[in-house]
Scaffold this motif. Structure first.
Motif, PDB file in Angstrom:
ATOM      1  N   UNK A   1       8.120  13.192  -3.033  1.00  0.00           N
ATOM      2  CA  UNK A   1       8.195  12.028  -2.159  1.00  0.00           C
ATOM      3  C   UNK A   1       7.161  12.208  -1.054  1.00  0.00           C
ATOM      4  N   UNK A   2       6.528  11.138  -0.663  1.00  0.00           N
ATOM      5  CA  UNK A   2       5.474  11.236   0.348  1.00  0.00           C
ATOM      6  C   UNK A   2       5.841  10.553   1.651  1.00  0.00           C
ATOM      7  N   UNK A   3       5.054  10.788   2.694  1.00  0.00           N
ATOM      8  CA  UNK A   3       5.325  10.209   4.012  1.00  0.00           C
ATOM      9  C   UNK A   3       5.180   8.699   4.044  1.00  0.00           C
ATOM     10  N   UNK A   4       4.500   8.128   3.021  1.00  0.00           N
ATOM     11  CA  UNK A   4       4.286   6.686   3.020  1.00  0.00           C
ATOM     12  C   UNK A   4       5.584   5.893   2.974  1.00  0.00           C
ATOM     13  N   UNK A   5       6.670   6.483   2.487  1.00  0.00           N
ATOM     14  CA  UNK A   5       7.945   5.780   2.464  1.00  0.00           C
ATOM     15  C   UNK A   5       8.402   5.400   3.866  1.00  0.00           C
TER      16      UNK A   5
ATOM     17  N   UNK B   1      19.202  10.503  -9.219  1.00  0.00           N
ATOM     18  CA  UNK B   1      19.153  10.932 -10.627  1.00  0.00           C
ATOM     19  C   UNK B   1      17.766  10.759 -11.237  1.00  0.00           C
ATOM     20  N   UNK B   2      16.810  11.370 -10.597  1.00  0.00           N
ATOM     21  CA  UNK B   2      15.459  11.474 -11.123  1.00  0.00           C
ATOM     22  C   UNK B   2      15.060  12.947 -11.087  1.00  0.00           C
ATOM     23  N   UNK B   3      13.778  13.204 -11.032  1.00  0.00           N
ATOM     24  CA  UNK B   3      13.288  14.575 -10.922  1.00  0.00           C
ATOM     25  C   UNK B   3      12.345  14.717  -9.729  1.00  0.00           C
ATOM     26  N   UNK B   4      12.669  14.007  -8.649  1.00  0.00           N
ATOM     27  CA  UNK B   4      11.876  14.153  -7.440  1.00  0.00           C
ATOM     28  C   UNK B   4      12.007  15.585  -6.930  1.00  0.00           C
TER      29      UNK B   4
ATOM     30  N   UNK C   1       0.829  -1.202   0.000  1.00  0.00           N
ATOM     31  CA  UNK C   1       0.000   0.000   0.000  1.00  0.00           C
ATOM     32  C   UNK C   1       0.865   1.254   0.000  1.00  0.00           C
ATOM     33  N   UNK C   2       1.964   1.220   0.765  1.00  0.00           N
ATOM     34  CA  UNK C   2       2.857   2.378   0.831  1.00  0.00           C
ATOM     35  C   UNK C   2       3.501   2.651  -0.527  1.00  0.00           C
ATOM     36  N   UNK C   3       3.963   1.595  -1.187  1.00  0.00           N
ATOM     37  CA  UNK C   3       4.593   1.771  -2.496  1.00  0.00           C
ATOM     38  C   UNK C   3       3.580   2.199  -3.548  1.00  0.00           C
ATOM     39  N   UNK C   4       2.366   1.660  -3.455  1.00  0.00           N
ATOM     40  CA  UNK C   4       1.345   2.076  -4.415  1.00  0.00           C
ATOM     41  C   UNK C   4       0.970   3.543  -4.201  1.00  0.00           C
ATOM     42  N   UNK C   5       0.979   3.991  -2.946  1.00  0.00           N
ATOM     43  CA  UNK C   5       0.711   5.402  -2.665  1.00  0.00           C
ATOM     44  C   UNK C   5       1.796   6.278  -3.276  1.00  0.00           C
ATOM     45  N   UNK C   6       3.044   5.808  -3.224  1.00  0.00           N
ATOM     46  CA  UNK C   6       4.136   6.542  -3.864  1.00  0.00           C
ATOM     47  C   UNK C   6       3.904   6.612  -5.369  1.00  0.00           C
ATOM     48  N   UNK C   7       3.534   5.484  -5.955  1.00  0.00           N
ATOM     49  CA  UNK C   7       3.313   5.457  -7.390  1.00  0.00           C
ATOM     50  C   UNK C   7       2.195   6.414  -7.809  1.00  0.00           C
ATOM     51  N   UNK C   8       1.191   6.527  -6.989  1.00  0.00           N
ATOM     52  CA  UNK C   8       0.034   7.347  -7.355  1.00  0.00           C
ATOM     53  C   UNK C   8       0.343   8.838  -7.373  1.00  0.00           C
TER      54      UNK C   8
ATOM     55  N   UNK D   1      21.039  14.105  -7.052  1.00  0.00           N
ATOM     56  CA  UNK D   1      20.685  14.343  -8.438  1.00  0.00           C
ATOM     57  C   UNK D   1      19.199  14.480  -8.682  1.00  0.00           C
ATOM     58  N   UNK D   2      18.485  15.127  -7.768  1.00  0.00           N
ATOM     59  CA  UNK D   2      17.060  15.390  -7.926  1.00  0.00           C
ATOM     60  C   UNK D   2      16.802  16.888  -7.820  1.00  0.00           C
ATOM     61  N   UNK D   3      15.574  17.257  -7.497  1.00  0.00           N
ATOM     62  CA  UNK D   3      15.217  18.663  -7.330  1.00  0.00           C
ATOM     63  C   UNK D   3      14.643  18.904  -5.937  1.00  0.00           C
ATOM     64  N   UNK D   4      15.115  18.169  -4.983  1.00  0.00           N
ATOM     65  CA  UNK D   4      14.605  18.271  -3.622  1.00  0.00           C
ATOM     66  C   UNK D   4      14.997  19.607  -3.011  1.00  0.00           C
ATOM     67  N   UNK D   5      14.111  20.153  -2.187  1.00  0.00           N
ATOM     68  CA  UNK D   5      14.344  21.458  -1.585  1.00  0.00           C
ATOM     69  C   UNK D   5      13.968  21.415  -0.105  1.00  0.00           C
TER      70      UNK D   5
END
Length: 212
Positions: A81-85, A98-101, A27-34, A122-126
């Protein structure tokens, strides 16, 4: 009587199937995917109707079907990125480099007490580095370089005695670099290209957030 027994067994099977299909890690990973965009369809195997996510690509489980590794590096994925992780409590390797998170690093990542490696570079985290990462006592590798992070390096990270690699270069961090814990072992390159970051930390003389 036989028909009643068959009906009972069918109901029991449906009940067990429903119970197993609600896997917290799945469920946590599916929430990330969504919440993210996946133009290359690297997550197409992430089927939430399966018993657990151990058959999904880019997911590794242990012998007890618990998720211990998430490998999504270089996948052209974007979004927050969400809290579900933080619910992947057995996770040991979080490889999202190396994504665009974008957006902030969830403070809930501090719940991943078994984490050995966190690669978010290598993302766009702030935003700021969460103080909660100081709870990750098993952490050996923390790479947050090449993002848009601000604020100071949390003093709580000095308690990570197992930390061997630390890289926050190419961000916009400020304040002073800790001198305790594992920090004296990290080279200058771990901090370069943070124009407002200074060090070593002047204990007792300046505030840790000085300059931020």
């Amino acid at each position: 009587m036989a028909s009643d027994l068959r009906l009972f067994l069918l109901l029991l099977l449906l009940t067990v199937s429903t119970a197993f299909s609600t896997n917290p890690e799945g469920e946590a990973l599916h929430a990330l995917r969504s919440r993210i965009k996946d133009p290359k369809n690297v997550l197409q195997s992430w089927d939430p109707t399966l018993v657990n996510p151990c058959t999904w690509f880019h997911v590794t489980c242990d012998d007890h079907n618990r998720v211990i590794r998430l490998d999504l590096g270089n996948s052209n994925i974007s979004g927050p990125l969400g809290p579900e992780l933080g619910r992947l409590e057995h996770l040991q390797y979080l490889e999202l480099y190396r994504n665009n998170f974008e957006g902030k690093i969830p403070k809930e990542l501090g719940n991943l007490k078994n984490l050995i490696s966190m690669d978010l570079y290598g993302n766009r985290l702030e935003g700021e580095i969460p103080k909660s990462l100081g709870n990750l006592k098993s952490l050996r590798f923390l790479r947050l370089n090449n993002n848009h992070l601000t604020g100071s390096i949390p003093r709580e990270l000095a308690s990570l005695s197992n930390l061997r690699v630390f890289d926050v270069s190419n961000n916009d961090l400020c304040g002073t670099i800790p001198i305790d814990g594992p920090f004296p072992t990290f080279p200058y390159q771990s901090y370069e290209n943070n124009n407002r970051l200074t060090g070593p930390e002047l204990q007792g003389l300046v505030s840790y957030d000085n300059g931020c």
